[in-house]
Design a protein around this motif. Structure first.
Motif, PDB file in Angstrom:
ATOM      1  N   GLY A 242       0.797  -1.008  -0.127  1.00 54.67           N
ATOM      2  CA  GLY A 242      -0.101  -0.100  -0.190  1.00 54.67           C
ATOM      3  C   GLY A 242       0.885   1.098   0.009  1.00 54.67           C
ATOM      4  O   GLY A 242       0.623   2.224  -0.867  1.00 54.67           O
ATOM      5  N   LEU A 243       1.973   1.076   0.850  1.00 55.00           N
ATOM      6  CA  LEU A 243       2.695   2.473   0.959  1.00 55.00           C
ATOM      7  C   LEU A 243       3.580   2.489  -0.412  1.00 55.00           C
ATOM      8  O   LEU A 243       3.786   3.812  -0.759  1.00 55.00           O
ATOM      9  CB  LEU A 243       3.719   2.400   1.968  1.00 55.00           C
ATOM     10  N   GLU A 244       3.978   1.453  -1.129  1.00 55.20           N
ATOM     11  CA  GLU A 244       4.658   1.502  -2.266  1.00 55.20           C
ATOM     12  C   GLU A 244       3.698   2.200  -3.508  1.00 55.20           C
ATOM     13  O   GLU A 244       4.119   2.998  -4.090  1.00 55.20           O
ATOM     14  CB  GLU A 244       5.196  -0.112  -2.748  1.00 55.20           C
ATOM     15  N   ALA A 245       2.289   1.718  -3.493  1.00 55.06           N
ATOM     16  CA  ALA A 245       1.455   2.437  -4.468  1.00 55.06           C
ATOM     17  C   ALA A 245       1.257   3.525  -4.083  1.00 55.06           C
ATOM     18  O   ALA A 245       0.814   4.397  -5.122  1.00 55.06           O
ATOM     19  CB  ALA A 245      -0.098   1.360  -4.228  1.00 55.06           C
ATOM     20  N   MET A 246       1.132   4.097  -2.829  1.00 54.37           N
ATOM     21  CA  MET A 246       0.822   5.542  -2.467  1.00 54.37           C
ATOM     22  C   MET A 246       2.095   6.194  -2.818  1.00 54.37           C
ATOM     23  O   MET A 246       1.771   7.433  -3.688  1.00 54.37           O
ATOM     24  CB  MET A 246       0.702   5.722  -1.123  1.00 54.37           C
ATOM     25  N   ARG A 247       3.338   5.946  -2.878  1.00 56.44           N
ATOM     26  CA  ARG A 247       4.485   6.617  -3.552  1.00 56.44           C
ATOM     27  C   ARG A 247       4.307   6.732  -4.834  1.00 56.44           C
ATOM     28  O   ARG A 247       4.525   7.826  -5.534  1.00 56.44           O
ATOM     29  CB  ARG A 247       5.832   5.933  -3.156  1.00 56.44           C
TER      30      ARG A 247
ATOM     31  N   GLY B 156      -0.914   4.980   7.619  1.00 52.30           N
ATOM     32  CA  GLY B 156      -0.207   3.696   7.046  1.00 52.30           C
ATOM     33  C   GLY B 156       1.146   3.440   7.472  1.00 52.30           C
ATOM     34  O   GLY B 156       1.574   2.054   7.887  1.00 52.30           O
ATOM     35  N   LEU B 157       1.996   4.398   7.924  1.00 55.53           N
ATOM     36  CA  LEU B 157       3.187   4.455   8.408  1.00 55.53           C
ATOM     37  C   LEU B 157       3.042   4.006   9.792  1.00 55.53           C
ATOM     38  O   LEU B 157       3.934   3.004  10.446  1.00 55.53           O
ATOM     39  CB  LEU B 157       3.810   5.630   8.416  1.00 55.53           C
TER      40      LEU B 157
END
Length: 377
Positions: free
Chosen positions: A64-69, A166-167
């Motif tokens: 999810g964080l990868e996709a958000m970046r 998320g973090l």
């Protein structure tokens, strides 16, 4: 218990990847992935196999964080593109707005009069009828561009809260995973570790070659035989961490040093899992390699993973594929760091490196004969 959360996350990540032309949709899908990971974290508390549930949850957060970046990077790039286009057309836009305002403010009787009389009125009417659709089309295109810029800015502003959640969520999941792994007692063991022999072997060897060849000497009891065989997966085994290949085996690194294994660049605190079912032959600090995990998927085959910050499990344990074996080092990125990278896309945020070496029959071989490396992590 089956975990729908991570499965949904994989589907959403596929949607993000396919939304290449729509950064707004990519960012929205990434937000949904992080929300799904949050739900999975709550559900993991009551899971029978909590280690597996938390592992899937951490991976869902990472995706999810990868996709958000990725979504924010595309959104920032698209906004910059539209802003530059609007600035370049500033004179044209001013002229268009002036014409539209003049037409809108002029009273109907004036619009119907023409110095040349009825024929001039008819001609001007025909010209106006031809010009008006074009003006309307340009006005609509301008309106759409302005609306998209506004939408993209709103998405980036709203991403702040989503990123914070998320973090925070992934840090909590990693902490709970570490505790769950430490509390786990249900894994079978092929042998018992002898810490004294291990310490003696480490102190008497100066190379990984020497240590690997002496592995059979550090067990405190006879090692049970195994008939495990993963040869049919040769060349198709996924990397143990989400990352990108930085240096192939035999390629010189930035310091000009060549190694017999490959180096994979990862993001800080990335989760490392065993790519196959395996026995943990060793885990802990070793020589100058930092924390090391040595896995034995089958007899006479070793996967050496080094550069981890934390390592999980115990020597002698037989672990199934996908079991966490450690976390990469580095500081968890702050929101500002992620947002500043949103317009970058150069991969400079993959600041940690995992060294992977494969040894067959005591000798190193090219890891790419076993691992699939062409796909970005």
């Amino acid at each position: 218990m089956r975990w729908a959360g991570p499965i949904v996350g994989v589907c959403l990540w596929a949607g993000v990847a396919s939304a290449e032309s729509d950064p707004s949709e990519a960012a929205r899908l990434a937000s949904q992935m992080l929300q799904q990971a949050s739900v999975a974290l709550d559900e993991a508390d009551g899971a029978r196999n909590r280690v597996r549930a938390l592992t899937a949850t951490v991976q869902a957060y990472e995706a999810g964080l990868e996709a958000m970046r990725d979504g924010l990077r595309r959104a920032a790039s698209r906004e910059a593109e539209l802003t530059a286009r609007l600035q370049a057309r500033e004179a044209e836009i001013s002229e268009l707005i002036g014409v539209l305002q003049t037409m809108e403010s002029a009273p109907p009787p004036v619009l119907l009069l023409h110095p040349s009389g009825p024929l001039g009125v008819a001609r001007s009417g025909m010209m106006l009828a031809e010009v008006t659709p074009g003006l309307n089309q340009r006005a609509q295109a301008l309106s759409q561009d302005l609306a998209e810029v506004s939408d993209l800015r709103s998405i980036q502003q709203n991403a702040l809260a989503t990123l914070q959640e998320g973090l925070t969520g992934v840090q909590t999941a990693r902490s709970e995973l570490s505790k769950a792994v430490a509390d786990r007692t249900d894994l079978p063991k092929r042998f018992a570790e002898d810490p004294v022999r291990t310490a003696i072997l480490i102190s008497s060897t100066e190379t990984l070659d020497a240590f690997a060849s002496g592995l059979s000497e550090i067990a405190g009891a006879e090692i049970a035989a195994t008939n495990a065989d993963i040869s049919e997966r040769k060349g198709a085994i996924k990397l143990p961490v989400s990352g990108v290949l930085l240096h192939k085996a035999g390629a010189a690194d930035a310091a000009g040093i060549t190694r017999e294994g490959m180096i994979v660049a990862t993001r800080p605190r990335a989760l490392v899992t065993t790519p196959t079912a395996a026995t943990i032959r060793y885990r802990g600090p070793l020589l100058d390699l930092g924390n090391v995990v040595i896995l034995e998927p089958q007899p006479d085959l070793l996967f050496v993973l080094s550069g981890l910050n934390e390592v999980y499990g115990e020597a002698g344990q037989v672990i199934p594929r996908g079991t966490p074996v450690g976390l990469m080092g580095g500081a968890a990125p702050e929101i500002g760091t992620i947002l500043s990278l949103s317009g970058d896309g150069t991969g400079t945020d993959r600041s940690e490196t995992l060294y992977i070496e494969v040894r067959e029959g005591g000798s190193p071989v090219d890891p790419e004969t076993w691992f699939q490396t062409e796909k970005d992590g």
